[in-house]
Design an enzyme around this catalytic site. Structure first.
Site, PDB file in Angstrom:
ATOM      1  N   SER A   1      29.713  45.359  33.746  1.00  0.00           N
ATOM      2  CA  SER A   1      30.377  44.919  34.965  1.00  0.00           C
ATOM      3  C   SER A   1      29.886  43.507  35.319  1.00  0.00           C
ATOM      4  O   SER A   1      30.051  42.585  34.527  1.00  0.00           O
ATOM      5  CB  SER A   1      30.113  45.911  36.098  1.00  0.00           C
ATOM      6  OG  SER A   1      30.986  45.685  37.187  1.00  0.00           O
TER       7      SER A   1
ATOM      8  N   HIS B   1      35.139  52.867  34.239  1.00  0.00           N
ATOM      9  CA  HIS B   1      34.239  51.725  34.389  1.00  0.00           C
ATOM     10  C   HIS B   1      32.811  52.019  33.933  1.00  0.00           C
ATOM     11  O   HIS B   1      32.166  51.172  33.312  1.00  0.00           O
ATOM     12  CB  HIS B   1      34.234  51.283  35.858  1.00  0.00           C
ATOM     13  CG  HIS B   1      33.495  50.007  36.107  1.00  0.00           C
ATOM     14  ND1 HIS B   1      33.821  48.822  35.487  1.00  0.00           N
ATOM     15  CD2 HIS B   1      32.438  49.717  36.915  1.00  0.00           C
ATOM     16  CE1 HIS B   1      33.014  47.863  35.892  1.00  0.00           C
ATOM     17  NE2 HIS B   1      32.155  48.379  36.760  1.00  0.00           N
TER      18      HIS B   1
ATOM     19  N   ASP C   1      39.530  51.857  32.947  1.00  0.00           N
ATOM     20  CA  ASP C   1      38.761  51.161  33.980  1.00  0.00           C
ATOM     21  C   ASP C   1      39.713  50.429  34.925  1.00  0.00           C
ATOM     22  O   ASP C   1      40.481  49.569  34.494  1.00  0.00           O
ATOM     23  CB  ASP C   1      37.799  50.174  33.307  1.00  0.00           C
ATOM     24  CG  ASP C   1      36.840  49.518  34.280  1.00  0.00           C
ATOM     25  OD1 ASP C   1      36.967  49.744  35.501  1.00  0.00           O
ATOM     26  OD2 ASP C   1      35.943  48.788  33.823  1.00  0.00           O
TER      27      ASP C   1
END
Length: 291
Positions: free
Chosen positions: A124, A266, A231
């Site tokens: 991320s 994610h 995601d």
């Protein structure tokens, strides 16, 4: 976590914790509730296992609490907004350089760590940092593993479930504060279409804008990209586009690999895919660091 939220008291704005306030009588309870949630949680256990795996490989793990992380007040958190790609990257490098300068605890004339065996791994925003570090400092990192990385905020803002993050982190908190103070100025939350100036700035702070990414021969870090294809936070197109750019300009000379997990999101934390992708990361780093 409900218990933790209830004890945040006046230090919370909806579900956003503004940081523990020394004036909030319930802050101590909040720390305890949050600590309990972390200590008894699976991610904590797995993090310990993952780091233990690196120890067995003879590697040290450096975690950097760069400026903008929680724990140092709201001003510190706001300092990252508008400076990502610069302040956070510089803090990472400062800590790394300090670690590499440390003398060996028993053989002081030797360095403790090998500067020729350095890898970066993150997901991320951590993937954003990993991409920036390997692109800005190609001579430093011998391997990179990026998990659902943010690579082009201008391309992400319209398809992510956190467009507010894209605006605030790339443009600064003034975007929000100006809009609240002067409804006709700043960002119009009722019509969240970025202007050309906004998109330009978002692109400028992104890893894809670093010259080495699109300059043949300049990017040198063997890079693994792992993506959860469902995601919604950092859409997989971010990682795919970055991988394709690297492959186009550097594929003939730099080892590159793309792993996709069709049913994961994610966190890449389904029981099978979590184990698979972490083992792949460990193997990638072990191979390119010659551990």
């Amino acid at each position: 976590m409900v218990t933790g939220f209830l004890t945040f008291g006046s230090s919370a704005d909806a579900f956003i914790l503004n940081n523990y306030s020394s004036h909030d009588m319930y802050a101590g309870f909040a720390r305890g509730a949050t600590g309990l949630a972390v200590i008894t949680g699976y991610p904590f256990t797995f993090t310990g296992f993952r780091d233990g795996l690196w120890d067995l490989q003879g590697a040290a793990v450096l975690f950097v609490n760069y400026r903008g992380s929680t724990g140092y007040g709201q001003r510190s958190i706001h300092s990252l907004a508008g400076t990502i790609g610069t302040n956070d990257v510089q803090d990472m490098m400062t800590c790394l350089q300090h670690a590499l300068s440390l003398p060996h605890p028993t053989q002081g004339h030797l360095p403790w760590f090998n500067a020729q065996q350095v890898a970066v791994c993150g997901g991320s925003h951590g993937g954003f940092l990993g991409a920036h570090l390997s692109a800005q400092y190609p001579e430093v990192f011998q391997a990179a593993a990026l998990r659902n990385p943010v690579t082009d905020i201008a391309a992400m803002v319209g398809i992510s479930d956190i467009p507010d993050w894209c605006y605030v982190e790339s443009l600064g908190v003034e975007v929000v504060e100006t809009s609240q103070r002067e409804p006709n100025q700043g960002f119009d939350w009722g019509n969240p279409s970025p202007s050309l100036a906004h998109l330009t700035r978002m692109r400028e702070v992104s890893p894809v804008h670093v010259p080495s990414v699109t300059t043949a021969g300049a990017y040198k870090t063997p890079t693994l990209v792992c993506l959860g294809m469902k995601d919604r936070r950092v859409p997989p197109s971010q990682g795919v586009a970055f991988y394709q750019l690297l492959r186009l300009y550097h594929g003939a000379h730099v080892p590159l690999s793309l792993m996709t997990f069709p049913d994961d999101v994610h966190a890449i934390d389904l029981p099978t895919t979590e184990a698979e992708h972490w083992m792949a990361i460990a193997q990638w780093i072990q191979t390119h660091l010659h551990l």
